[in-house]
Design a protein around this motif. Structure first.
Motif, mmCIF file in Angstrom:
data_model
loop_
_atom_site.group_PDB
_atom_site.id
_atom_site.type_symbol
_atom_site.label_atom_id
_atom_site.label_comp_id
_atom_site.label_asym_id
_atom_site.label_seq_id
_atom_site.Cartn_x
_atom_site.Cartn_y
_atom_site.Cartn_z
ATOM 1 N N ALA A 1 0.731 -1.278 -0.068
ATOM 2 C CA ALA A 1 0.003 0.003 0.091
ATOM 3 C C ALA A 1 0.819 1.236 -0.191
ATOM 4 N N ARG A 2 1.966 1.068 0.916
ATOM 5 C CA ARG A 2 2.857 2.394 0.838
ATOM 6 C C ARG A 2 3.558 2.568 -0.518
ATOM 7 N N PHE A 3 4.089 1.507 -1.045
ATOM 8 C CA PHE A 3 4.599 1.530 -2.488
ATOM 9 C C PHE A 3 3.712 2.125 -3.439
ATOM 10 N N LEU A 4 2.550 1.533 -3.432
ATOM 11 C CA LEU A 4 1.420 2.130 -4.235
ATOM 12 C C LEU A 4 1.265 3.539 -4.193
ATOM 13 N N ARG A 5 1.332 4.177 -2.980
ATOM 14 C CA ARG A 5 1.166 5.480 -2.678
ATOM 15 C C ARG A 5 2.093 6.533 -3.433
ATOM 16 N N ILE A 6 3.437 5.934 -3.439
ATOM 17 C CA ILE A 6 4.578 6.596 -4.204
ATOM 18 C C ILE A 6 4.340 6.216 -5.683
ATOM 19 N N ALA A 7 4.046 4.815 -6.005
ATOM 20 C CA ALA A 7 4.400 4.742 -7.434
ATOM 21 C C ALA A 7 3.117 5.218 -8.271
ATOM 22 N N ARG A 8 1.834 5.389 -7.718
ATOM 23 C CA ARG A 8 0.931 5.810 -8.520
ATOM 24 C C ARG A 8 1.249 7.376 -9.083
ATOM 25 N N PRO A 9 1.735 8.211 -8.187
ATOM 26 C CA PRO A 9 2.154 9.736 -8.951
ATOM 27 C C PRO A 9 3.497 9.460 -9.519
ATOM 28 N N LEU A 10 4.133 8.649 -9.316
ATOM 29 C CA LEU A 10 5.567 8.555 -9.838
ATOM 30 C C LEU A 10 5.655 8.152 -11.342
ATOM 31 N N THR A 11 4.527 7.125 -11.563
ATOM 32 C CA THR A 11 4.587 6.528 -12.906
ATOM 33 C C THR A 11 4.573 7.497 -13.887
ATOM 34 N N PRO A 12 3.435 8.457 -13.832
ATOM 35 C CA PRO A 12 3.209 9.295 -15.151
ATOM 36 C C PRO A 12 4.375 10.532 -15.186
ATOM 37 N N ALA A 13 4.829 10.581 -13.909
ATOM 38 C CA ALA A 13 5.937 11.753 -13.955
ATOM 39 C C ALA A 13 7.214 11.164 -14.564
ATOM 40 N N LEU A 14 7.577 10.062 -14.253
ATOM 41 C CA LEU A 14 8.717 9.354 -14.859
ATOM 42 C C LEU A 14 8.331 9.328 -16.463
ATOM 43 N N PHE A 15 7.320 8.767 -16.591
ATOM 44 C CA PHE A 15 6.892 8.473 -18.063
ATOM 45 C C PHE A 15 7.017 9.989 -19.065
ATOM 46 N N LEU A 16 6.410 10.826 -18.493
ATOM 47 C CA LEU A 16 6.324 12.056 -19.359
ATOM 48 C C LEU A 16 7.626 12.685 -19.424
ATOM 49 N N LEU A 17 8.371 12.692 -18.412
ATOM 50 C CA LEU A 17 9.761 13.398 -18.526
ATOM 51 C C LEU A 17 10.673 12.553 -19.112
ATOM 52 N N GLY A 18 10.397 11.273 -19.450
ATOM 53 C CA GLY A 18 11.349 10.192 -19.974
ATOM 54 C C GLY A 18 10.972 10.497 -21.536
ATOM 55 N N LEU A 19 9.735 10.536 -21.762
ATOM 56 C CA LEU A 19 9.459 10.676 -23.256
ATOM 57 C C LEU A 19 9.536 12.156 -23.910
ATOM 58 N N ILE A 20 9.841 13.215 -22.990
ATOM 59 C CA ILE A 20 10.154 14.387 -23.428
ATOM 60 C C ILE A 20 11.743 14.311 -23.898
ATOM 61 N N LEU A 21 12.545 13.732 -22.788
ATOM 62 C CA LEU A 21 14.013 13.781 -22.898
ATOM 63 C C LEU A 21 14.371 13.022 -24.241
ATOM 64 N N THR A 22 13.627 11.873 -24.356
ATOM 65 C CA THR A 22 13.916 10.587 -25.474
ATOM 66 C C THR A 22 13.659 11.199 -26.784
ATOM 67 N N LEU A 23 12.600 11.914 -26.736
ATOM 68 C CA LEU A 23 12.219 12.604 -28.225
ATOM 69 C C LEU A 23 13.154 13.537 -28.563
ATOM 70 N N ALA A 24 13.304 14.708 -27.473
ATOM 71 C CA ALA A 24 14.210 15.599 -27.664
ATOM 72 C C ALA A 24 15.759 15.078 -28.067
ATOM 73 N N ALA A 25 16.161 14.284 -27.563
ATOM 74 C CA ALA A 25 17.459 13.448 -27.799
ATOM 75 C C ALA A 25 17.439 12.934 -29.072
ATOM 76 N N CYS A 26 16.527 12.314 -29.573
ATOM 77 C CA CYS A 26 16.379 11.726 -30.863
ATOM 78 C C CYS A 26 16.165 12.986 -31.902
ATOM 79 N N ILE A 27 15.730 13.958 -31.752
ATOM 80 C CA ILE A 27 15.415 14.805 -32.649
ATOM 81 C C ILE A 27 16.924 15.463 -32.724
ATOM 82 N N TRP A 28 17.424 15.919 -31.666
ATOM 83 C CA TRP A 28 18.658 16.496 -31.595
ATOM 84 C C TRP A 28 19.716 15.672 -32.297
#
Lengths: 43, 149, 238
Positions: free
Chosen positions: C8-35
């Protein structure tokens, strides 16, 4: 030898693999969490 | 000893044994798992002429001589200590240039010239933009241990 | 160690962390690929195919990093019986295998124009292929048990044993003469010009964040399935 096809192929392979990973992981998470929540609400 | 410590000890022993076994296996494979001979290892290996082997190293600067027929070339492959003369007939890869790496499939002729059936280019670990190549490669401040320093 | 053991404690952290990691990762990955694709100079020998480095190297590192993660999680699972360790090890397997596959495929595509061949059986390429097969074996082993939440000990032992391949991949170009070049980036520094090194670093961070998001998603799926199974069992009994 023209380089463009090799570069495009590499990035395309990566893109397809990543998209598949993200979509399949997300869908299985959504499905599992939804049915877990539904079961929990059942008496 | 608590069970947790017992398991920890067991895990440490298992990992240590594993690493040891891996290192022993890797060092035993040292010669066999090498993909090619360098001029130095070839000189000490006593390979009889005619046996199919692979030779790798750096194409010596100024050594490429193209034959009058347009497809046959000779060049010298070198490592830090020795060099080996190579003869080849065919189209060379795009990246086959002097001062760069090459891996050749072929065999030694009785006169100790290596006759290559095919050539593969071997890129080194330096990534340098084309416009910087002249300055950077001569200075080569960050160049690490390639076959030829 | 057991602070995050409570799901339960893990999920409290994982729920907001999942979209945060995903969005930041997606932005950086796409930026790096275009660069990398459009704003990096031609390499002195390889020409434009140098751009493949921006997907090949992150995939290689994450493929190897994934198995390192599996091995560490397996040790934690066997020694400390941490309830989330086995779940995380299993969650790493499929993304790790995919990254290893991306590394092998893009490497093969890169090899044709630069070396002149799609594949050679040198130490580096062979040990990386072995890593991919180890992943397949691990996935098969951990899926073999019918119980979704079960974190099989056989898979954990396999994860630890397989880790011996990771230093072999790393050292293969030093121990053995190989077609593949030696490491460009080591602890001692880098022999990659900053024109490539900076976007490569962005790509590595971006892909790593995506990897983290993927692992969290798969862990959350596994934990939800464990809850469903526990619930079903109780309903069947009661």
């Amino acid at each position: 030898m023209p380089h463009a096809p090799f570069i495009i192929a590499s990035f395309a392979v990566t893109g397809v693999c990543m998209t598949w990973l993200v979509v399949s992981s997300y869908l299985s998470m959504r499905r599992a969490e939804a049915s877990a929540a539904e079961l929990k609400d059942r008496p | 000893m608590k069970p947790k410590h017992q398991r920890l000890l067991l895990a440490v022993i298992a990992v240590a044994a594993l690493v040891g076994a891996g290192l022993i296996a890797a060092s035993a494979l040292r010669e066999e798992a090498s993909y090619f001979y360098t001029p130095t290892t070839l000189a000490s290996a006593n390979v009889e002429p005619g046996k199919a082997i692979r030779l790798g190293g750096m194409v010596q600067k100024g050594s490429i001589v193209r034959g009058s027929d347009g497809v046959s070339i000779t060049f010298t492959v070198q490592d830090q200590e020795r060099s080996q003369k190579v003869a080849y007939r065919g189209i060379t890869p795009d990246l086959f240039v002097e001062g760069s790496g090459v891996v050749a499939d072929g065999r030694l002729r009785p006169d100790r010239v290596f006759v290559a059936d095919s050539l593969l280019a071997k890129h080194d670990e330096n990534y340098v933009p084309r416009e910087l190549a002249d300055i950077d490669m001569s200075a080569a401040a960050h160049t690490k241990d390639t076959l030829v320093p | 160690m057991h602070r995050f053991a409570n799901p339960a404690r893990f999920l409290r952290i994982a729920r907001p962390l999942t979209p945060a990691l995903f969005l930041l990762g997606l932005i950086l990955t796409l930026a790096a690929c275009i660069w990398g694709l459009f704003f990096t100079p031609t390499e002195r020998l390889m020409g434009d195919t140098v751009k493949i480095i921006f997907v090949h190297v992150p995939a290689a590192w994450l493929g190897m990093g994934g198995w390192t993660g599996i091995a560490i999680a397996s040790i934690v699972q066997l020694v400390w019986r941490h309830p989330l360790a086995g779940v995380s090890a299993r969650a790493i397997a499929v993304p790790g295998a995919t990254f290893a596959a991306i590394c092998l495929i893009t490497g093969s595509i890169w090899g044709r124009p630069t070396w002149g061949t799609w594949w050679v059986w040198d130490g580096r390429l062979t040990s990386m292929l072995v890593l991919f097969f180890l992943y397949l074996g691990y996935i098969a082993l951990s899926n073999a048990s019918s119980d979704k939440g079960d974190t099989s000990r056989v898979a954990a032992v396999f994860g630890i044993i397989g880790a011996i391949n990771i230093p072999i991949i790393n050292r293969s170009v030093i121990w053995w003469e190989s077609q593949h070049q030696k490491a460009s980036i080591t602890l001692g520094g880098s022999s990659i010009d900053s024109a490539y090194l900076v976007p490569l670093f962005v790509a590595v961070v971006g892909f790593s964040l995506l990897f983290g998001a993927l692992v969290l998603m798969r862990m959350r799926a596994a934990l939800a399935e464990m809850r469903i199974e526990a619930r079903m069992r109780r309903m069947a009994e009661g």
